[in-house]
Design a protein around this motif. Sequence first.
Motif, PDB file in Angstrom:
ATOM      1  N   GLU A 106       8.068  -0.317  -8.320  1.00 13.27           N
ATOM      2  CA  GLU A 106       9.578   0.462  -8.360  1.00 13.27           C
ATOM      3  C   GLU A 106      10.555   0.083  -9.503  1.00 13.27           C
ATOM      4  O   GLU A 106      11.091   0.766 -10.344  1.00 13.27           O
ATOM      5  N   ALA A 107      10.248  -1.314 -10.075  1.00  7.17           N
ATOM      6  CA  ALA A 107      10.981  -1.795 -11.084  1.00  7.17           C
ATOM      7  C   ALA A 107      10.163  -1.364 -12.298  1.00  7.17           C
ATOM      8  O   ALA A 107      10.711  -1.055 -13.429  1.00  7.17           O
ATOM      9  N   ALA A 108       8.836  -1.564 -12.333  1.00 11.06           N
ATOM     10  CA  ALA A 108       8.075  -0.889 -13.622  1.00 11.06           C
ATOM     11  C   ALA A 108       8.329   0.093 -14.137  1.00 11.06           C
ATOM     12  O   ALA A 108       8.340   0.641 -15.238  1.00 11.06           O
ATOM     13  N   ILE A 109       8.730   1.118 -13.424  1.00 11.68           N
ATOM     14  CA  ILE A 109       8.700   2.566 -13.616  1.00 11.68           C
ATOM     15  C   ILE A 109      10.228   2.818 -14.374  1.00 11.68           C
ATOM     16  O   ILE A 109      10.246   3.783 -15.047  1.00 11.68           O
ATOM     17  N   GLU A 110      11.220   2.103 -13.928  1.00 11.38           N
ATOM     18  CA  GLU A 110      12.408   2.361 -14.454  1.00 11.38           C
ATOM     19  C   GLU A 110      12.696   2.478 -16.052  1.00 11.38           C
ATOM     20  O   GLU A 110      12.079   1.498 -16.626  1.00 11.38           O
ATOM     21  N   GLY A 111      13.142   3.515 -16.433  1.00  8.95           N
ATOM     22  CA  GLY A 111      12.992   3.723 -17.979  1.00  8.95           C
ATOM     23  C   GLY A 111      12.201   4.146 -18.731  1.00  8.95           C
ATOM     24  O   GLY A 111      11.996   4.468 -19.836  1.00  8.95           O
ATOM     25  N   ASN A 112      10.939   4.507 -17.848  1.00  7.57           N
ATOM     26  CA  ASN A 112       9.854   5.311 -18.520  1.00  7.57           C
ATOM     27  C   ASN A 112       9.949   6.701 -18.161  1.00  7.57           C
ATOM     28  O   ASN A 112      10.780   7.130 -17.187  1.00  7.57           O
ATOM     29  N   ILE A 113       9.072   7.523 -18.453  1.00 10.01           N
ATOM     30  CA  ILE A 113       9.142   9.067 -18.390  1.00 10.01           C
ATOM     31  C   ILE A 113       8.311   9.137 -16.936  1.00 10.01           C
ATOM     32  O   ILE A 113       7.510   8.410 -16.553  1.00 10.01           O
ATOM     33  N   VAL A 114       8.627  10.218 -16.240  1.00 11.50           N
ATOM     34  CA  VAL A 114       7.828  10.599 -15.054  1.00 11.50           C
ATOM     35  C   VAL A 114       6.379  10.736 -15.328  1.00 11.50           C
ATOM     36  O   VAL A 114       5.673  10.222 -14.449  1.00 11.50           O
ATOM     37  N   ALA A 115       6.132  11.105 -16.489  1.00 10.24           N
ATOM     38  CA  ALA A 115       4.522  11.333 -16.557  1.00 10.24           C
ATOM     39  C   ALA A 115       3.727   9.968 -16.914  1.00 10.24           C
ATOM     40  O   ALA A 115       2.512  10.141 -16.719  1.00 10.24           O
ATOM     41  N   ASP A 116       4.405   8.984 -16.809  1.00 13.02           N
ATOM     42  CA  ASP A 116       3.645   7.505 -17.205  1.00 13.02           C
ATOM     43  C   ASP A 116       3.858   6.937 -15.639  1.00 13.02           C
ATOM     44  O   ASP A 116       3.087   5.780 -15.548  1.00 13.02           O
ATOM     45  N   PHE A 117       4.196   7.677 -14.483  1.00 13.33           N
ATOM     46  CA  PHE A 117       3.882   6.974 -13.336  1.00 13.33           C
ATOM     47  C   PHE A 117       2.647   6.832 -12.896  1.00 13.33           C
ATOM     48  O   PHE A 117       2.073   5.743 -12.294  1.00 13.33           O
ATOM     49  N   PRO A 118       1.599   7.886 -12.943  1.00 12.31           N
ATOM     50  CA  PRO A 118       0.309   7.596 -12.649  1.00 12.31           C
ATOM     51  C   PRO A 118      -0.264   6.589 -13.116  1.00 12.31           C
ATOM     52  O   PRO A 118      -1.136   5.717 -12.691  1.00 12.31           O
ATOM     53  N   LEU A 119      -0.032   6.296 -14.463  1.00 14.98           N
ATOM     54  CA  LEU A 119      -0.460   5.290 -15.011  1.00 14.98           C
ATOM     55  C   LEU A 119      -0.151   3.826 -14.923  1.00 14.98           C
ATOM     56  O   LEU A 119      -0.854   2.805 -14.679  1.00 14.98           O
ATOM     57  N   CYS A 120       1.355   3.810 -14.598  1.00 15.40           N
ATOM     58  CA  CYS A 120       1.873   2.546 -14.129  1.00 15.40           C
ATOM     59  C   CYS A 120       1.344   2.326 -12.667  1.00 15.40           C
ATOM     60  O   CYS A 120       0.738   1.020 -12.332  1.00 15.40           O
ATOM     61  N   ASN A 121       1.159   3.288 -11.765  1.00 14.40           N
ATOM     62  CA  ASN A 121       0.715   3.046 -10.380  1.00 14.40           C
ATOM     63  C   ASN A 121      -0.753   2.746 -10.364  1.00 14.40           C
ATOM     64  O   ASN A 121      -1.215   1.832  -9.750  1.00 14.40           O
ATOM     65  N   LYS A 122      -1.657   3.338 -11.343  1.00 19.81           N
ATOM     66  CA  LYS A 122      -3.168   2.884 -11.307  1.00 19.81           C
ATOM     67  C   LYS A 122      -3.235   1.586 -11.975  1.00 19.81           C
ATOM     68  O   LYS A 122      -4.126   0.652 -11.451  1.00 19.81           O
ATOM     69  N   SER A 123      -2.457   1.122 -12.798  1.00 20.10           N
ATOM     70  CA  SER A 123      -2.530  -0.159 -13.431  1.00 20.10           C
ATOM     71  C   SER A 123      -2.114  -1.592 -12.209  1.00 20.10           C
ATOM     72  O   SER A 123      -2.565  -2.380 -12.328  1.00 20.10           O
ATOM     73  N   PHE A 124      -1.316  -1.007 -11.353  1.00 20.22           N
ATOM     74  CA  PHE A 124      -1.271  -1.776 -10.292  1.00 20.22           C
ATOM     75  C   PHE A 124      -2.056  -1.645  -9.232  1.00 20.22           C
ATOM     76  O   PHE A 124      -2.826  -2.740  -8.531  1.00 20.22           O
ATOM     77  N   ASN A 125      -2.450  -0.495  -8.959  1.00 22.10           N
ATOM     78  CA  ASN A 125      -3.642  -0.090  -7.824  1.00 22.10           C
ATOM     79  C   ASN A 125      -3.424  -1.143  -6.373  1.00 22.10           C
ATOM     80  O   ASN A 125      -4.433  -1.635  -6.001  1.00 22.10           O
ATOM     81  N   CYS A 126      -1.971  -0.981  -5.982  1.00 24.68           N
ATOM     82  CA  CYS A 126      -1.710  -1.408  -4.823  1.00 24.68           C
ATOM     83  C   CYS A 126      -2.453  -0.827  -3.593  1.00 24.68           C
ATOM     84  O   CYS A 126      -2.807   0.457  -3.729  1.00 24.68           O
ATOM     85  N   SER A 127      -2.673  -1.423  -2.681  1.00 27.11           N
ATOM     86  CA  SER A 127      -3.357  -0.896  -1.392  1.00 27.11           C
ATOM     87  C   SER A 127      -2.497  -0.204  -0.405  1.00 27.11           C
ATOM     88  O   SER A 127      -1.487  -1.088  -0.143  1.00 27.11           O
ATOM     89  N   TYR A 128      -2.583   0.936  -0.156  1.00 23.10           N
ATOM     90  CA  TYR A 128      -1.821   1.487   0.943  1.00 23.10           C
ATOM     91  C   TYR A 128      -2.251   0.951   2.310  1.00 23.10           C
ATOM     92  O   TYR A 128      -1.582   0.432   3.119  1.00 23.10           O
ATOM     93  N   SER A 129      -3.768   0.864   2.697  1.00 24.57           N
ATOM     94  CA  SER A 129      -4.029   0.496   3.709  1.00 24.57           C
ATOM     95  C   SER A 129      -3.870  -0.948   4.166  1.00 24.57           C
ATOM     96  O   SER A 129      -3.475  -1.267   5.106  1.00 24.57           O
ATOM     97  N   GLY A 130      -4.167  -1.773   3.345  1.00 29.71           N
ATOM     98  CA  GLY A 130      -4.046  -3.294   3.105  1.00 29.71           C
ATOM     99  C   GLY A 130      -2.322  -3.511   3.631  1.00 29.71           C
ATOM    100  O   GLY A 130      -2.072  -4.507   4.184  1.00 29.71           O
ATOM    101  N   HIS A 131      -1.612  -2.735   3.145  1.00 31.31           N
ATOM    102  CA  HIS A 131       0.146  -2.813   3.135  1.00 31.31           C
ATOM    103  C   HIS A 131       0.414  -2.486   4.457  1.00 31.31           C
ATOM    104  O   HIS A 131       1.504  -2.992   5.154  1.00 31.31           O
ATOM    105  N   ASP A 132      -0.146  -1.304   4.928  1.00 31.74           N
ATOM    106  CA  ASP A 132       0.524  -0.578   6.209  1.00 31.74           C
ATOM    107  C   ASP A 132      -0.081  -1.269   7.212  1.00 31.74           C
ATOM    108  O   ASP A 132       0.506  -0.596   8.410  1.00 31.74           O
ATOM    109  N   LEU A 133      -1.128  -1.951   7.417  1.00 28.96           N
ATOM    110  CA  LEU A 133      -1.543  -2.791   8.481  1.00 28.96           C
ATOM    111  C   LEU A 133      -1.991  -1.622   9.492  1.00 28.96           C
ATOM    112  O   LEU A 133      -1.677  -1.628  10.666  1.00 28.96           O
TER     113      LEU A 133
END
Length: 505
Positions: A478-505
Amino acid sequence: MPTSRIAELLAGRTPVAHHRPWPRHEVDAAAWDAIGQGLAGGATLLGLWGDVDAVHAAVRTPALEVPHIVSLRVRGAVFPSLGRYHPAAIRLERAICDLYGFTPTDAPDARAWLDPGAWGLRAPLGGKSAAAPRDPTDYAFGAVHGEGLHQIPVGPVHAGIIEPGHFRFTANGEIVARLVQRLGYVHKGVDALLTDCPLEKAARLAARVSGDSTVASSFAFCRAVEAALGIAVPRRAEHLRGAMAELERIANHLGDIGAICNDAAFALLHAHTGILREQVLAASDRAFGHRLMMDVIVPGGVARDLDAEGARAIVGMLDHLAPRFAEIVAYYDETPSLQDRTCTTGIVAAELAARWGAGGHVGRASGRDFDARRDLAYPPYAGMTFRVPVLAAGDVDARVRVRIAEVETSMTLLRTWLAALPPGPVRVDVPRKAEPREGVAVTEAFRGDLLVWLRIADGRIARCHVRDASWFQWPLLEAAIEGNIVADFPLCNKSFNCSYSGHDL
């Protein structure tokens, strides 16, 4: 409050019996609150989870030789919030509230986290009271005020074959002013499934919390069981576990490096890393009988030995991979249009990475020098010297470069172990001990540190909690994308590649 205060609070206390290898202390509400203030002073929260009548927190501070677990008996279904001092605890407290019905007092965020309103049951692991259904879309994302702002809802269903998650962007034109995540869509009831569960079944469940980290999850679960029961694993099994962990790390980093390039419209590298990843998975299958090496690490050792043919398959794959991976890295370095997309995009400040205790490539790309293989050393890494890449830029490019360096380190570790694999058995029997015993372990998954805590008695898991690294990384996106353009969200998201399943228990 200085972090040394935590050590002072725990000094002289008698730890709970039969808890290994870290001490566990039962504390009162005042001490729990003081520990929260110590977390705000720079200590690291390794985990926070609920129990039948208690809450537990794993903390790490330089003033203590090893991490400690502190436990608070919950009275009247309330407990002092750690999140008011340490924001990394907030989502974990919200999950505890949903699952156990324990309310963190004075918490900065009282919204449900895992419960979308459709369970029809409140606190399924606690009081289990009936709950009236509520509209799952009724979620307070929080107002953002300013001229020219508009909202862009994305998900939970996405265009690709990926897990669901909702992202609510507030933007000014193309510039993101704020991002709010809503997750929990792949909640599977892991904590409930692992409660009062036979050991063999629990091991299989732990391996499936997040499929891309199945080796790391099994590794941590089995080490926690072995710590609780006082089991010594054969040295050959220790080395085979390390080899599987590094194969998993290489495969995932290759996939993510390529996917990041693909999101920057450079599909060529995505294709080449995909081929290399497939070769790693194929070699893993030949060596251990499963492409993801699922269920090969078991309590007491490993379920399958590595024969000469399997070892040759891994070494041959490494011989093929190394020069081709070097070419991919050179392409990445020499493509200005790609660098333009990744450099200075999605920056995570070093202060945030340290404050959240972010592990893995997310933390190390932002200056947090922590790797559980080295800093909470366990076999076969204990006593070894290997490179832990740490950068300061904190952007997408830095996260890519940390992954690149880790692939290179993993290849070196694999060659070292395979060249001198100890002889002997690969598994010992797991004794059944009637009295309850508790164990905890952390392994370094490809995303970062992964914690498993459990209580076992008479061959059954009474309670088990698995904490994926993603819990402390998702908020930083959430902090990483602030001030960036919307089109860069997939790039930021994949650079993290957090787990949905591992997080959602």
